[in-house]
Design a protein around this motif. Structure first.
Motif, mmCIF file in Angstrom:
data_model
loop_
_atom_site.group_PDB
_atom_site.id
_atom_site.type_symbol
_atom_site.label_atom_id
_atom_site.label_comp_id
_atom_site.label_asym_id
_atom_site.label_seq_id
_atom_site.Cartn_x
_atom_site.Cartn_y
_atom_site.Cartn_z
ATOM 1 N N ALA A 17 0.830 -1.213 0.000
ATOM 2 C CA ALA A 17 0.000 0.000 0.000
ATOM 3 C C ALA A 17 0.859 1.256 0.000
ATOM 4 C CB ALA A 17 -0.936 -0.013 1.208
ATOM 5 N N ALA A 18 1.932 1.265 0.776
ATOM 6 C CA ALA A 18 2.813 2.438 0.817
ATOM 7 C C ALA A 18 3.558 2.624 -0.498
ATOM 8 C CB ALA A 18 3.806 2.302 1.964
ATOM 9 N N ALA A 19 3.755 1.540 -1.239
ATOM 10 C CA ALA A 19 4.491 1.624 -2.495
ATOM 11 C C ALA A 19 3.597 1.934 -3.692
ATOM 12 C CB ALA A 19 5.236 0.314 -2.744
ATOM 13 N N VAL A 20 2.309 1.692 -3.573
ATOM 14 C CA VAL A 20 1.437 1.845 -4.738
ATOM 15 C C VAL A 20 0.437 2.992 -4.584
ATOM 16 C CG1 VAL A 20 -0.337 0.678 -6.098
ATOM 17 C CG2 VAL A 20 1.706 -0.546 -5.434
ATOM 18 N N VAL A 21 -0.181 3.118 -3.443
ATOM 19 C CA VAL A 21 -1.263 4.099 -3.268
ATOM 20 C C VAL A 21 -0.808 5.543 -3.489
ATOM 21 C CG1 VAL A 21 -2.933 5.024 -1.608
ATOM 22 C CG2 VAL A 21 -2.644 2.558 -1.843
ATOM 23 N N PRO A 22 0.332 5.983 -2.961
ATOM 24 C CA PRO A 22 0.736 7.371 -3.242
ATOM 25 C C PRO A 22 0.966 7.629 -4.734
ATOM 26 C CG PRO A 22 1.941 6.539 -1.364
ATOM 27 C CD PRO A 22 1.221 5.373 -1.961
ATOM 28 N N GLY A 23 1.514 6.658 -5.453
ATOM 29 C CA GLY A 23 1.693 6.816 -6.895
ATOM 30 C C GLY A 23 0.375 6.909 -7.624
ATOM 31 N N TRP A 24 -0.571 6.078 -7.204
ATOM 32 C CA TRP A 24 -1.916 6.161 -7.783
ATOM 33 C C TRP A 24 -2.527 7.532 -7.528
ATOM 34 C CZ3 TRP A 24 -4.795 1.112 -6.105
ATOM 35 C CH2 TRP A 24 -4.839 0.222 -7.183
ATOM 36 N N THR A 25 -2.388 8.003 -6.325
ATOM 37 C CA THR A 25 -2.962 9.301 -5.959
ATOM 38 C C THR A 25 -2.328 10.426 -6.772
ATOM 39 O OG1 THR A 25 -3.333 8.464 -3.723
ATOM 40 C CG2 THR A 25 -3.451 10.844 -4.035
ATOM 41 N N LEU A 26 -0.999 10.448 -6.840
ATOM 42 C CA LEU A 26 -0.323 11.473 -7.623
ATOM 43 C C LEU A 26 -0.682 11.382 -9.101
ATOM 44 C CD1 LEU A 26 3.242 11.414 -6.049
ATOM 45 C CD2 LEU A 26 1.526 13.208 -5.843
ATOM 46 N N GLN A 62 -3.462 10.812 -19.642
ATOM 47 C CA GLN A 62 -3.370 9.482 -19.047
ATOM 48 C C GLN A 62 -1.935 8.973 -19.053
ATOM 49 O OE1 GLN A 62 -6.118 7.001 -21.154
ATOM 50 N NE2 GLN A 62 -7.855 7.671 -19.915
ATOM 51 N N LEU A 63 -1.154 9.426 -20.014
ATOM 52 C CA LEU A 63 0.243 9.033 -20.063
ATOM 53 C C LEU A 63 0.997 9.547 -18.836
ATOM 54 C CD1 LEU A 63 2.597 7.728 -21.550
ATOM 55 C CD2 LEU A 63 2.935 9.897 -22.742
ATOM 56 N N LEU A 64 0.717 10.770 -18.440
ATOM 57 C CA LEU A 64 1.351 11.322 -17.241
ATOM 58 C C LEU A 64 0.937 10.537 -16.000
ATOM 59 C CD1 LEU A 64 3.190 13.481 -16.080
ATOM 60 C CD2 LEU A 64 1.188 14.966 -15.864
ATOM 61 N N ASP A 65 -0.314 10.098 -15.976
ATOM 62 C CA ASP A 65 -0.794 9.257 -14.876
ATOM 63 C C ASP A 65 0.034 7.981 -14.792
ATOM 64 O OD1 ASP A 65 -2.199 7.806 -12.980
ATOM 65 O OD2 ASP A 65 -3.992 7.567 -14.205
ATOM 66 N N TRP A 66 0.215 7.287 -15.893
ATOM 67 C CA TRP A 66 0.997 6.056 -15.914
ATOM 68 C C TRP A 66 2.456 6.319 -15.545
ATOM 69 C CZ3 TRP A 66 -0.079 1.087 -15.868
ATOM 70 C CH2 TRP A 66 -1.354 0.677 -16.236
ATOM 71 N N LEU A 67 3.005 7.420 -16.045
ATOM 72 C CA LEU A 67 4.404 7.728 -15.743
ATOM 73 C C LEU A 67 4.623 7.981 -14.254
ATOM 74 C CD1 LEU A 67 5.417 9.980 -18.762
ATOM 75 C CD2 LEU A 67 6.160 7.638 -18.272
ATOM 76 N N LEU A 68 3.742 8.752 -13.625
ATOM 77 C CA LEU A 68 3.885 9.030 -12.198
ATOM 78 C C LEU A 68 3.669 7.773 -11.351
ATOM 79 C CD1 LEU A 68 2.214 12.515 -11.823
ATOM 80 C CD2 LEU A 68 4.609 11.933 -11.505
ATOM 81 N N THR A 69 2.689 6.983 -11.723
ATOM 82 C CA THR A 69 2.433 5.735 -10.988
ATOM 83 C C THR A 69 3.632 4.799 -11.101
ATOM 84 O OG1 THR A 69 0.074 5.959 -11.439
ATOM 85 C CG2 THR A 69 0.841 3.800 -10.745
ATOM 86 N N GLY A 70 4.165 4.671 -12.322
ATOM 87 C CA GLY A 70 5.338 3.813 -12.531
ATOM 88 C C GLY A 70 6.579 4.345 -11.844
ATOM 89 N N ALA A 71 6.775 5.669 -11.869
ATOM 90 C CA ALA A 71 7.955 6.259 -11.228
ATOM 91 C C ALA A 71 7.908 6.049 -9.719
ATOM 92 C CB ALA A 71 8.048 7.740 -11.566
ATOM 93 N N PRO A 119 4.721 -1.212 -16.388
ATOM 94 C CA PRO A 119 3.372 -1.266 -15.796
ATOM 95 C C PRO A 119 2.949 -2.705 -15.478
ATOM 96 C CG PRO A 119 3.398 0.166 -17.711
ATOM 97 C CD PRO A 119 4.728 -0.527 -17.677
ATOM 98 N N LEU A 120 2.260 -2.867 -14.394
ATOM 99 C CA LEU A 120 1.743 -4.110 -13.834
ATOM 100 C C LEU A 120 2.853 -5.016 -13.296
ATOM 101 C CD1 LEU A 120 -1.141 -4.932 -16.305
ATOM 102 C CD2 LEU A 120 -1.246 -3.701 -14.164
ATOM 103 N N TYR A 121 3.966 -5.140 -14.005
ATOM 104 C CA TYR A 121 5.075 -5.927 -13.458
ATOM 105 C C TYR A 121 5.618 -5.260 -12.198
ATOM 106 C CZ TYR A 121 9.453 -8.412 -12.972
ATOM 107 O OH TYR A 121 10.492 -9.155 -12.470
#
Length: 141
Positions: A22-31, A42-51, A77-79
């Motif tokens: 949760a600490a590794a994924v939720v903040p990225g999802w939120t950002l 949506q590309l920026l969303d994926w980039l921030l989540t992945g970063a 992504p997903l991996y």
């Protein structure tokens, strides 16, 4: 954490692994969600989540027998979520390990016996304190 550490049970380990995930994924999802809301990209969303996930992999990697350069895998992504799950599961058992250390970690790893058979311990090496040398002191022959 003393040398007499015992392994955590399944429930305790699962709770810790879930918190790490949760600490590794939720903040990225939120950002990522906020960035998509404000920019519409949506590309920026994926980039921030992945970063964010790559950063989590980079921070957890040295503790879990992964190399810091494996953070690049956290950008896929997903991996990256799978990788964070594996790292979280491993972190939840520390200081004991139920995985074999990498070849470059074998010099400091110990295979445990007795009640802890099947686990490894790889504590950081103890700092060696050198005795202070007095000025003008001669070395013994």
């Amino acid at each position: 954490m003393g040398r007499d550490a015992s392994p955590r049970g399944l429930v305790g380990r699962s709770v810790i692994a879930t918190a790490v995930f949760a600490a590794a994924v939720v903040p990225g999802w939120t950002l990522g969600g906020l960035a998509e809301r404000y920019t519409g990209s949506q590309l920026l969303d994926w980039l921030l989540t992945g970063a964010w996930a790559a950063l989590a992999v980079r921070l957890l990697a040295p503790w879990t027998s992964y190399r810091p350069r494996d953070a690049w895998l956290g950008l896929i992504p997903l991996y990256n979520w799978y990788l964070v799950c594996v790292l979280g599961w491993r972190v939840s058992l520390l200081p004991l390990r139920d995985w074999e250390p990498r070849e470059d970690e074998l010099w400091r790893a110990r295979w445990l016996t007795g009640d802890l058979i099947g686990y490894w311990r790889a504590d950081p090496p103890a700092a060696v304190r050198a005795e202070p040398v007095r000025a003008g002191a001669r070395r013994p022959r």
